[in-house]
Each structure stands twice: as C-alpha cells, then as structure tokens.
Design an enzyme around this catalytic site. Structure first.
Site, PDB file in Angstrom:
ATOM      1  N   ASP A 426     110.337 -90.474  82.033  1.00  0.00           N
ATOM      2  CA  ASP A 426     110.141 -91.141  83.310  1.00  0.00           C
ATOM      3  C   ASP A 426     109.059 -92.190  83.110  1.00  0.00           C
ATOM      4  OD1 ASP A 426     108.243 -89.214  82.861  1.00  0.00           O
ATOM      5  OD2 ASP A 426     107.835 -88.882  84.982  1.00  0.00           O
ATOM      6  N   LYS A 427     109.452 -93.414  83.382  1.00  0.00           N
ATOM      7  CA  LYS A 427     108.575 -94.561  83.138  1.00  0.00           C
ATOM      8  C   LYS A 427     108.182 -94.581  81.659  1.00  0.00           C
ATOM      9  CE  LYS A 427     108.681 -95.558  87.486  1.00  0.00           C
ATOM     10  NZ  LYS A 427     109.488 -94.435  87.935  1.00  0.00           N
ATOM     11  N   THR A 428     106.864 -94.582  81.364  1.00  0.00           N
ATOM     12  CA  THR A 428     106.423 -94.670  79.974  1.00  0.00           C
ATOM     13  C   THR A 428     105.867 -93.364  79.464  1.00  0.00           C
ATOM     14  OG1 THR A 428     104.348 -95.547  80.831  1.00  0.00           O
ATOM     15  CG2 THR A 428     105.963 -97.127  80.030  1.00  0.00           C
ATOM     16  N   GLU A 538      97.445 -91.933  94.063  1.00  0.00           N
ATOM     17  CA  GLU A 538      96.782 -91.739  95.345  1.00  0.00           C
ATOM     18  C   GLU A 538      95.408 -92.401  95.352  1.00  0.00           C
ATOM     19  OE1 GLU A 538      96.668 -87.606  96.055  1.00  0.00           O
ATOM     20  OE2 GLU A 538      98.778 -87.435  96.611  1.00  0.00           O
ATOM     21  N   PHE A 585     106.062 -83.858  99.596  1.00  0.00           N
ATOM     22  CA  PHE A 585     106.946 -84.547  98.663  1.00  0.00           C
ATOM     23  C   PHE A 585     107.576 -83.535  97.717  1.00  0.00           C
ATOM     24  CE2 PHE A 585     107.777 -86.287  94.491  1.00  0.00           C
ATOM     25  CZ  PHE A 585     108.501 -87.430  94.773  1.00  0.00           C
ATOM     26  N   LYS A 608     106.177 -92.472 103.220  1.00  0.00           N
ATOM     27  CA  LYS A 608     106.247 -93.251 101.981  1.00  0.00           C
ATOM     28  C   LYS A 608     107.246 -92.550 101.051  1.00  0.00           C
ATOM     29  CE  LYS A 608     102.629 -90.875  99.355  1.00  0.00           C
ATOM     30  NZ  LYS A 608     101.432 -91.012  98.517  1.00  0.00           N
ATOM     31  N   ARG A 642     105.337 -99.419  89.401  1.00  0.00           N
ATOM     32  CA  ARG A 642     105.863 -98.269  90.141  1.00  0.00           C
ATOM     33  C   ARG A 642     105.794 -98.601  91.634  1.00  0.00           C
ATOM     34  NH1 ARG A 642     103.301 -92.885  87.488  1.00  0.00           N
ATOM     35  NH2 ARG A 642     104.745 -91.993  88.997  1.00  0.00           N
TER      36      ARG A 642
END
EC number: 7.6.2.1
Length: 932
Positions: A426-428, A538, A585, A608, A642
C-alpha cells in the site's frame, strides 16, 4: 482505601484523538460481558499472586524461551534436520555402503566429507540457537517495578513476575507481560503505546483505563487494593479481549483498549500501573510466535529436486552397467581363460550372472556416485557461514541512529536476500519514514498549494537531465527553460516568492499565499503537540489546521476545544464542540465520521474518507464542486500524495435523537451480527452529505532513498538457456579430458625406460586437467579481478600440486599407489605437462569462442563499460559514460518510480503541447499582413 488527589492542572493527555474515547454523556455504560462456557475460564486475583500457586489457578511463569534445542534434544533433532535433506541422506547411504568390501574406493573418501558437511551444519545450528538463548537470557533478566504488600514497589526480574502482580512501568520501558491498565500519570487514565514489535506499526496507540480505577494513581493507593478479573483463556488474537473486572462490588466490562500487551513500549507517558493477566508463553505475543522452524531457501529446496533427478539418472546408469556386466559374465566370461572359469569367484561365476549383476549394481552406485557432488555442499556451507559473518560486519548495513548493526540470525537464507519476485504494497510501504506533510488541498473547487512533492521533484530532475542531453538550457537553481525562456519545471523550492527563508513546521509543507498570506513562513510554531497523536497523517491535519488559524487546544471526555486565531473581531476566540458520537474508520467502511454540537446548539456530522466512498453519499445540492475536486484529486494522486475527501451534513435534533437511539441499541447488542448492525446504523446517518473539498498529504520517503531506484537483473545467470549451455559445456569438457588424455598417453612411453603409464598416472593426469580446465573457465567468466579472485583461482591449482606432493610423501601404507607419484612419475615426464596444456586449451576453446563472439557482436553492459574504461572514453566524453552507465540498469516501473515515470510523461506531454502551440502561433504571426 486511599483515593487519588484531584488535579487541577490540564495535562497533555487531553491532546489525543477521537478514536481513544468512548463518549459517556449520551451513549451510556456498556453492560458486563456474559462469560460462560469453554474459552472463558481464567480468573485473576489482582494484587494477590500467591492465590495462583495451586491448580487450577496455577498459571505459567513469565520465563520465555525461543530456542529450538536444549542439551538433550540438540543431537537427535539436529541430526534429523540434517538428514531431512535429500543429499545428506544419499551421502549417508553411500558412506555406509563404502564400508563394505564391494566399495571401489577408500571408505574415508565418503565418510570424511559427510562428517564435515553435517558437522559444520550442526555447529552452525548450535551457534545460531546459542544466540537465541543469549537473547532470551537478556529479556528474562530485564527488571520492572512490582508491588509489595507494604505498599511499595521494588525491582524484580521479568521471569519472576507472576499473574496477579501489580507492576509499574515507566516511560520508554517495555511491558513485561499482558497487563490490565489501571491508571497512568495522566488524570484521565490514558497512555500512549508503541506496538512496533507486535505489528510493525510505529504509530502510537492510545490505551485507557476504567474510570473506576483512576483513583489508583500513586504507590500507596495499592496497599489495600483487591479485585478479580474473569476473562478469556490465552489465545493469539492481538486485537480482541473479552473479560470483566469485579471491583468494589461492581462489575466492569473490559475491552482490548484496556490491555497493554507484552513487548509493547510505553511512550509519552511518565508511568502506568497495571495488573498482570497473562505471563510468559500465555501472552498474546508468545501465542503468536512459533518454534523457530528449519528455514530452507528456495535454492536449497530446488537442489533437493535436482538431487532426486540425478539419483534417478544414477540408478538408471548403474542398472544399465550392471545389466551389461551380468550379460558379459554369462556369455563371455567362460572365454576369458585368465579369469579361471574352471574355478570362478562368486563375482565372475558364469553360472550365477544375477548375483554378479546385483553386486556390480552396488559397486556402480558408489563408483558413479560422484554424479551427485558432495563437494558442492561443502562449498555452499562454508560460503554461507562466511557470508553471514560479512553481513554482521557490513558498515553499510549499520544504522547510525539506533546503533544497531545487521544481524544474520540464520545463514540458511543468505541467497534469499534481494530476491524479490512480487511486491504487494500500500503506497510505498516501509520505504517511508512515517512522517507526513500537509502539502495541498482543494476547497470549494479551488486547488491550493504550490509546493512540489518528492515525485514531482524527482520527475523534474530527470526531465532536466534529459533536456540537458538534448541541448536545452538548465539554470543553476535546477529549473529548466525552453527556447522561448519560459520556465517549465521547478526542481526545488527553498523559500517563498520573496525568497524569504522557510521555517520548517513538522507535518506542514503547505505553501500558498492565497490562504496563508505569508504568516506561517515567518512564525515558528511548537511541534510538541504533534507527538501525542496516533498517526502522522492526523498530526499533519492538526498542524495544517493550526497554521490556517484553527488551533486544537484541549480535549475532555465529552468536548473538543478549538482556538480561532483569526476571527472576524481580530481576537483569539476559544470555541467548544461537544462530541456526541464517533463512527470509527474501518478498512471496509473507508471513512470516518464524528457528530458534534457547536456552541449555538447546531448538530453537525463531519466526514472524511476515500473519494469514491464520499462521492456516493453526496446530496444533490452537495455536488457543486464535484467536478473540479475530482480533477484535483487525480492531480494529487499523480504527484504521489495520499488524498482524502471531506464532507459535512447538518442534522435536525429530532432526526439525530431517533438515529442515536437505534445506534445505541446496536452498539450495546451482543451477538455475531453486532458489526453488521453498527454498519447499518452508520449508513443511515452518513448520507445527503455536502462536499467541502479534499486534502493531500505526502508520505515522506526515508533519508537516502534515491529519486529513481533500480532493480537488479533477474536470472542473469540462472535462466534455462544458460543452464543448458553450461551443461553442454560440461559434457564437452569431460569428453575432451577423457578421450584426449587416453589418446595422448595410451601408446606413448611415459618414463625414460619406455614404460607406459599405469591407471594411477592416467587418472592423476586427467584430474590435473580437470583442475586446470575448471579454474581457467572460472577466470574467463570474471568481469573484473581482485586479489581475492587471483588467490582463489590460481591458489586452487597450486593447492592441487601441493596435495599431490605431500600425500605422495607419506609412507606407502597410507598413500598406497600414489606414493611419490608427482616427484618420481609425473613431474619428470614431459608428456604429463604437454597433455595438461593441450587438454586444457581444447576444453576451454569453445567457451573462449563464445565470449569472443558475445563481446564483439552482442556485448553485455559490463563489456561496454570495460571498453569505455580501457580506451578512457569516460574521461573524454563524460556524458557518454553517464548515458551508458544508466543503460546498464533497468529502471523499475512500480511504486515511487512508476509515479515518477507517469509524471515525466505528463510533463513531456505538456511541454510538447506548449511547443506545438508556440510554433503554430509563430507560423501564423509570420503569415500575417503586418509581418509581410
């Protein structure tokens, strides 16, 4: 019992995120868990560890062991592991057979290598397990503060901590066991925990104690403390815990948020008090660990299959050979008068050819056994041990910040290093340094933020190099210009538009005077608040809000306080928002919402989440900025950022009250459908949203990570064409060495007296040719030489002659037919040296032709670089050297590099489009009447 004193000073524990709290004003208290049936039998008497000395409450000690062996089990278990390998098992059978008279050679030639290989592997296993034992001793000897009966706390080793003990853990210490959090240095009983050793996450987790135990805030308060915990039995689930605390005639439910797991570390909290629930191998981290398995690399497992194939081939060859021997024994042996067919031996008896064939089969299996090379395993084991030693001493693998060197805990997996087949990330992933900066945002359809991301900077630098090669202009600051002088790409930015030095604010990399008016560039803000949040994203949002003028100042059990620095009145105003509900979340929901009430009594839902999820829940009148926001999100994603979409909704009092009643029922329900009910309740309220905009944060890469990283060549030396080529080369070399030696020596005088060579001289000559041919071919494969290569290659040839000389000097009872073979037989014979030269040249001639053809007609990358260095073209043309060096490595097209590559294509497209438009404009201008 003693009660804690009331603290009036606000502590930093107020600065934690929504996820750590359970609002109690409207949601009510959760009921105790119904603990019945198997799996929920554990009872812990808090502050009374002596109650657990007898069954059924006699629990495990806190001593842990991660070793594979002990003094009793090492020899049998290690031998089993060694002979679990196909090659070692075959060599064991061959060594046993070599003891019998049927063996065609000395038994020690099979036993000695086997003992060496197995012994070396067992020593390596013992050393690696000893290191595990030393690590266990250090961990078990750690000390923590444990409560005594007199109300004081004293140091005790971890291995002596017992279930029911009350322990005090201080900042930056590891938890010695699984604990129930009772209180902390913060007045509201929260603490921050780092669980990197459990799940690899460096983000801090927030744990909280029960309100009933908040008064236990000093050492003296535990003098008369007594309570009972009834909970689940030991299990490996890190994220679940079911239990109840019976304290002061009340029962309180426990959740994973109240548990501090062993091997977690206390962060940003002065101290905590906790009671031990699970110890030793009952802890969740040890329940997840397994005994160290026998680790075998893919190459080793592949070699097992190769051994099976070679073994089948060996048996086939031996069967053919033994069948031929049985045929010869039955039909041709009677004609061989010199074997005395009238008084035959068992092995040459024509009347019993089957027996002769079976005996010859065993002999052939041993004789042809060198088809399976034990010397290869000897070399591999030695190389692995040395490689592990080099890894441990490698300065480039030493981390200066933590002072931790690389540790090869097992050398069995050395060849797995760098062998990446597929990346699922996920991502880097771990390429980032766990720091995020707020970089861009979209508000009401307008994009803000002019600073470039690392992807954009890397793409711009690469574009600058490419443009320079094509003769474009590149400024000293790293910006590229086209022929018209128009600035196309900004490689780096060191300040604002007025070249004022930029003051770094942790978590905030935003630049745009339309929002900031340059205020944040000249005003430094403290970063202390950011370390108390669970995740760096955050923290970046809080930093951005603060820099925009909305500063988060404190948090209570039911409210959040925001300080507005730039109000309409020009004064700093502190506003309170009551937190009513938190919709967490999850990976399935992909969003998070909070319901708050402002000072005017208005109820707001703030949400969000992922853009695809938020956009599906927008109201008809909430899609005003959907088009431009979608376009901005695409641009942010191409820049490697992101993104999150932001939306809100106003709620009526009646609508909220009705929804909250149903939501509380779902939250307090106990059953398998609880999560489903909560999700349905969330969906009921998270709808008809109004889109506000989007945010884009940059996940910073680790220091030293290159802008364009390269991947190694895959299977350069291990593709099938090369393997088959080397196999054919080996067959050719073996045929040349055998038949050419026979042809040269067979009918020639070997000594001055005219004697021909015997089998010992011929065999030694052949093996000398093998030594030379193999080492010369190894030398030809080298792309460059160091003194190590010279020592190993030419030293191997020298060691062969040294062995012949020394072994031949031994007394005949030890050296046998090899006695003085070099000094008296081989060295004085010119034909020995001529045969060695001719056979070696003939054996390596095809490979020399191959590499000559390859270098001149199809050169590899290192061939080209060698030619450039030899003719000093790198000095004459530095640009050519850079270009050829970059071609020698294939750029990857995944992760960071893929985004850079996509950004380069995007920039090239814009640049080409602009140049095309400019050319079209100039052409029209040239054709205009005014220009004519």
């Amino acid at each position: 019992m003693a009660r804690g004193r009331i603290r009036s000073k606000l502590r930093l524990s107020n600065l934690y995120t929504f996820g750590c709290l359970r609002p109690s004003t409207l949601e009510g208290e959760d009921p105790p868990h119904p603990l019945q049936g198997p799996g929920f039998t554990r009872t812990v008497f808090c502050n009374q560890p002596h109650m657990h000395k007898k069954k059924p409450l006699r629990y495990r000690s806190n001593y842990v062991s991660t070793t594979r062996y002990n003094l009793i089990t090492f020899f049998p278990k290690s031998l089993y592991e060694q002979f679990h390998r196909a090659a070692n098992l075959y060599f064991l059978v061959a060594a046993i057979l070599s003891v019998f008279p049927l063996s065609p050679f000395n038994k020690w030639s099979m036993i000695a290598p086997l003992v060496f290989v197995v012994g070396l592997s067992m020593m390596k296993e013992a050393l690696e397990d000893w290191r595990r034992f030393i690590q266990d001793v250090k961990i078990n000897a750690r000390k923590t503060c444990v409560h005594k009966t007199d109300g004081g706390f004293r140091q005790r080793k971890w291995k002596k901590v017992r279930v029911g003990d009350v322990v005090k853990v201080e900042k930056d210490e590891f938890f010695p066991a699984d604990l129930l959090l009772l209180s902390s240095s913060y007045e509201d009983g929260i603490c921050y925990v780092e669980t990197m050793n459990l799940d690899g996450e460096t983000n801090l987790k927030v744990k909280r104690s029960l309100e009933a135990s908040l008064a236990l805030d000093d050492d003296v308060s535990f003098r008369n403390f007594a309570a009972t915990i009834r909970c689940e039995d030991p299990n490996p689930n890190l994220y679940t815990f079911v239990g109840n605390l019976e304290y002061e005639r009340q029962t309180f439910p426990l959740s994973p948020n109240h548990i501090l797991l062993r091997d977690s570390k206390l962060r940003n909290t002065a101290y905590v008090y906790g009671v031990v629930v699970f110890t030793g191998h009952d802890t969740k981290v040890m329940q997840n660990s397994t005994k160290s398995p026998s680790k075998r690399s893919r190459i080793e497992r592949t070699m097992d299959y190769i051994i099976y194939t070679l073994l089948v081939l060996l048996i086939l060859i031996s069967c053919i050979s033994s069948s031929g021997f049985a045929w010869e024994t039955e039909f041709h042996m009677p004609k061989m008068w010199y074997l005395r067919p009238d008084a035959p031996e068992d092995l040459t008896n024509p009347s019993n050819p089957i027996y002769a064939g079976v005996v010859h089969l065993i002999t052939a299996l041993l004789l042809y056994g060198y088809l399976i090379p034990i010397s290869l395993y000897v070399s591999i084991e030695i190389v692995k041990v040395w490689q592990a030693s080099f890894i441990n001493q490698d300065l480039r693998m030493y981390d200066d910040e933590s002072g931790v060197p690389a540790q090869a805990r097992t050398s069995n997996l050395n060849e797995e290093l760098g062998q990446v087949h597929t990346i699922l990330s996920d991502k880097t992933g771990t390429l980032t340094c766990n720091q995020m900066d707020f970089l861009k945002c979209s508000i009401a359809g307008a994009s803000y933020g002019v600073r470039s991301s690392e992807v954009e900077v890397a793409a711009a630098k690469q574009m600058a190099v490419d443009l320079e090669e094509h003769g474009e202009m590149v400024t000293s600051t790293g910006s590229t210009w086209d022929s018209s002088g128009t600035r196309e790409i900004e490689v780096e930015s060191g300040g604002d538009s007025n070249n004022n030095p930029r003051v770094h604010v942790k978590g905030f990399g935003f630049e745009d005077n339309r929002l900031m008016n340059g205020n944040w560039l000249r005003e430094s803000q403290p970063n202390d608040i950011l370390q108390f949040f669970q995740s760096p994203d955050e923290a970046s949002f809080l930093a951005a809000a603060r820099e925009f003028g909305f500063e988060f100042c404190k948090r209570t059990q039911s409210s959040v306080f925001i300080r507005e620095r730039f109000s309409s009145s020009g004064q700093i105003i502190e506003r309170e928002y009551k937190v009513l509900n938190l919709l967490e979340f999850t990976s399935k929901r992909k969003r998070m919402s909070v319901i708050v009430r402002d000072e005017e009594g208005q109820i707001l839902l703030l949400c969000k989440g992922a853009d695809s999820i938020i956009f599906d829940r927008l109201a008809k009148n909430g899609r005003t900025y959907l088009g431009p926001t979608t376009r901005h999100l695409t641009e942010y994603g191409e820049a490697g950022l992101r993104t999150l979409a932001l939306a809100y909704r106003r709620l009526d009092e009646e609508e909220y009250t009705a929804w909250n009643t149903e939501f509380l029922k779902a939250k307090t329900s106990i059953g398998s459908d609880r999560d489903e009910l909560l999700e349905k309740g969330s969906d009921m309220i998270e709808k008809e949203l109004i889109l506000v905009g989007a945010t884009a944060v940059e996940d910073k890469l680790q220091k030293g990570f290159p802008a364009l990283y390269q991947q190694g060549t895959k299977n350069l030396f291990f593709d099938w064409s090369r393997i088959l080529g080397w196999m054919c080369n080996g067959v050719y070399s073996s045929l040349v060495i055998f038949f050419l030696n026979i042809g040269i020596i067979y009918s020639q005088a070997f000594r001055e007296g005219g004697q021909t060579a015997d089998m010992d001289a011929v065999g030694t000559t052949m093996f000398t040719c093998i030594i030379w041919a193999v080492n010369v071919q190894i030398a030809l494969t080298m792309s460059h030489f160091t003194w190590i290569q010279h020592v190993l290659i030419w030293g191997s040839i020298g060691l062969w002659y040294l062995f012949l000389a020394l072994f031949g000097m031994m007394r005949p009872s030890l050296s046998g037919n090899i006695y003085m073979i070099l000094d008296e037989i081989l060295a004085p014979a010119p034909i020995y040296w001529m045969a060695t030269l001719l056979v070696t040249v003939a054996a390596v001639l095809p490979y020399v032709a191959h590499i000559a053809f390859q270098r001149f007609l199809n050169p590899l990358d290192h061939h080209i670089i060698q030619e450039i260095k030899y003719y000093k073209r790198d000095v004459e043309d530095a640009r050519l050297w850079t270009r050829e060096g970059s071609k020698a490595r294939e750029k990857t097209k995944i992760g960071f590099t893929a985004r850079v590559d996509a950004k380069i294509r995007h920039l090239r497209s814009k640049l080409n489009k602009k140049q095309s438009n400019l050319s079209h404009f100039l052409a029209q201008d040239a054709m205009s009447p005014r220009s004519l």
